[in-house]
Design a protein around this motif. Structure first.
Motif, PDB file in Angstrom:
ATOM      1  N   CYS A 186       0.910  -1.057  -0.100  1.00  0.00           N
ATOM      2  CA  CYS A 186      -0.019   0.001  -0.148  1.00  0.00           C
ATOM      3  C   CYS A 186       0.944   1.520   0.042  1.00  0.00           C
ATOM      4  CB  CYS A 186      -0.902  -0.148   1.194  1.00  0.00           C
ATOM      5  SG  CYS A 186      -1.903  -1.435   1.390  1.00  0.00           S
ATOM      6  N   GLN A 241       5.408  -4.179  -8.135  1.00  0.00           N
ATOM      7  CA  GLN A 241       4.085  -4.349  -7.614  1.00  0.00           C
ATOM      8  C   GLN A 241       3.217  -4.793  -8.254  1.00  0.00           C
ATOM      9  OE1 GLN A 241       3.467  -3.548  -4.556  1.00  0.00           O
ATOM     10  NE2 GLN A 241       1.040  -3.584  -4.565  1.00  0.00           N
ATOM     11  N   PHE A 242       3.130  -4.574  -9.646  1.00  0.00           N
ATOM     12  CA  PHE A 242       2.030  -5.055 -10.612  1.00  0.00           C
ATOM     13  C   PHE A 242       2.409  -6.557 -10.872  1.00  0.00           C
ATOM     14  CE2 PHE A 242       0.231  -5.813 -14.827  1.00  0.00           C
ATOM     15  CZ  PHE A 242      -1.065  -5.301 -14.707  1.00  0.00           C
ATOM     16  N   GLN A 299       1.344  -8.433  -7.395  1.00  0.00           N
ATOM     17  CA  GLN A 299       0.105  -7.959  -6.793  1.00  0.00           C
ATOM     18  C   GLN A 299      -1.099  -8.194  -7.991  1.00  0.00           C
ATOM     19  OE1 GLN A 299      -0.564  -8.131  -3.496  1.00  0.00           O
ATOM     20  NE2 GLN A 299       1.634  -8.287  -3.045  1.00  0.00           N
ATOM     21  N   GLY A 300      -0.575  -7.872  -9.135  1.00  0.00           N
ATOM     22  CA  GLY A 300      -1.461  -7.781 -10.443  1.00  0.00           C
ATOM     23  C   GLY A 300      -2.145  -6.504 -10.479  1.00  0.00           C
ATOM     24  N   SER A 301      -1.689  -5.661  -9.619  1.00  0.00           N
ATOM     25  CA  SER A 301      -2.194  -4.399  -9.793  1.00  0.00           C
ATOM     26  C   SER A 301      -1.773  -3.405  -8.823  1.00  0.00           C
ATOM     27  CB  SER A 301      -3.938  -4.074  -9.545  1.00  0.00           C
ATOM     28  OG  SER A 301      -4.079  -4.466  -8.058  1.00  0.00           O
ATOM     29  N   LEU A 302      -1.867  -2.050  -9.173  1.00  0.00           N
ATOM     30  CA  LEU A 302      -1.262  -0.998  -8.256  1.00  0.00           C
ATOM     31  C   LEU A 302      -2.602  -0.610  -7.455  1.00  0.00           C
ATOM     32  CD1 LEU A 302       0.680   1.229 -10.896  1.00  0.00           C
ATOM     33  CD2 LEU A 302       1.550  -0.521  -9.181  1.00  0.00           C
ATOM     34  N   PRO A 303      -2.196  -0.094  -6.127  1.00  0.00           N
ATOM     35  CA  PRO A 303      -3.384   0.530  -5.213  1.00  0.00           C
ATOM     36  C   PRO A 303      -3.778   1.834  -5.904  1.00  0.00           C
ATOM     37  CG  PRO A 303      -1.213   0.608  -4.215  1.00  0.00           C
ATOM     38  CD  PRO A 303      -0.745  -0.006  -5.165  1.00  0.00           C
ATOM     39  N   GLY A 304      -4.983   2.131  -5.603  1.00  0.00           N
ATOM     40  CA  GLY A 304      -5.740   3.291  -5.988  1.00  0.00           C
ATOM     41  C   GLY A 304      -5.100   4.450  -5.319  1.00  0.00           C
ATOM     42  N   THR A 354      -8.763   2.106   0.295  1.00  0.00           N
ATOM     43  CA  THR A 354      -9.517   1.153   0.099  1.00  0.00           C
ATOM     44  C   THR A 354      -9.588   0.229   1.034  1.00  0.00           C
ATOM     45  OG1 THR A 354      -7.947  -0.345  -0.944  1.00  0.00           O
ATOM     46  CG2 THR A 354      -9.177   1.205  -2.468  1.00  0.00           C
ATOM     47  N   GLN A 399      -8.461  -2.732   1.209  1.00  0.00           N
ATOM     48  CA  GLN A 399      -7.265  -3.361   1.602  1.00  0.00           C
ATOM     49  C   GLN A 399      -6.074  -2.792   2.035  1.00  0.00           C
ATOM     50  OE1 GLN A 399      -5.530  -4.494  -2.261  1.00  0.00           O
ATOM     51  NE2 GLN A 399      -3.594  -5.430  -1.439  1.00  0.00           N
TER      52      GLN A 399
END
Length: 172
Positions: free
Chosen positions: A86, A154-155, A158-163, A167, A169
């Motif tokens: 995060c 990170q991508f 985790q497959g994505s970046l935090p917004g 959130t 998460q």
């Protein structure tokens, strides 16, 4: 503005021409010898004159201050992202999260300004007072490289970046 004078000795002939690059204007003057041999010398006097481009000192100072604050914040943010998955916590009233977001924008802005200047003049940003603008430019490029590396890792992990907003998460 200071004018530097330099006297060069050369056995070769030269062509006189004015030359200007970025903030230095150089004018070459030559005296051609009547015959060229190993004993004759050609005297060339080159004068360099610094010229100010009328750059806005306030913009440079703002970039220096913003860059010196933003690069450590980005380092903290990237370390936190890599270790926790995060970004930085929102902080009181969202101030830390806002500082994080603005820091990313400042670094991208400095790199964009540097690339524009490089394209326009052939060299990067001027050094600025005490060389700080040049240092901030270099730190911004290093920060951008670190951003690309950590975001890429990170991508992949985790497959994505935090917004940009908290959130469930992260800090939810």
């Amino acid at each position: 503005m200071q004018v530097s004078k330099m006297l060069l000795q050369s056995p070769y002939s030269a062509i006189s021409f004015p030359f200007s690059h970025h903030n230095v204007a150089i004018h070459h003057y030559s005296i051609l010898p009547s015959c060229i041999n190993s004993a004759s010398k050609l005297k060339i006097r080159a004068m360099a004159k610094e010229s100010s481009e009328g750059g806005d000192g306030i913009t440079e100072k703002a970039a220096i201050i913003g860059g010196l604050i933003s690069t450590p914040v980005i380092g903290w943010s990237l370390f936190t992202l890599k270790t926790t998955g995060c970004g930085l916590p929102p902080g009181p009233g969202g101030s830390i999260g806002a500082l994080e977001g603005v820091s990313y924008l400042v670094v991208v802005g400095i790199v964009g300004w540097s690339l524009y200047t490089k394209n326009k003049t052939g060299s990067g940003l001027p050094n600025g007072p005490f060389g700080l603008l040049g240092a901030v430019e270099g730190l911004s490029y290093l920060s951008l490289l670190a951003i690309l590396v950590v975001f890429g890792l990170q991508f992949l992990e985790q497959g994505s970046l935090p917004g940009p907003l908290p959130t469930d998460q992260c800090f939810g």
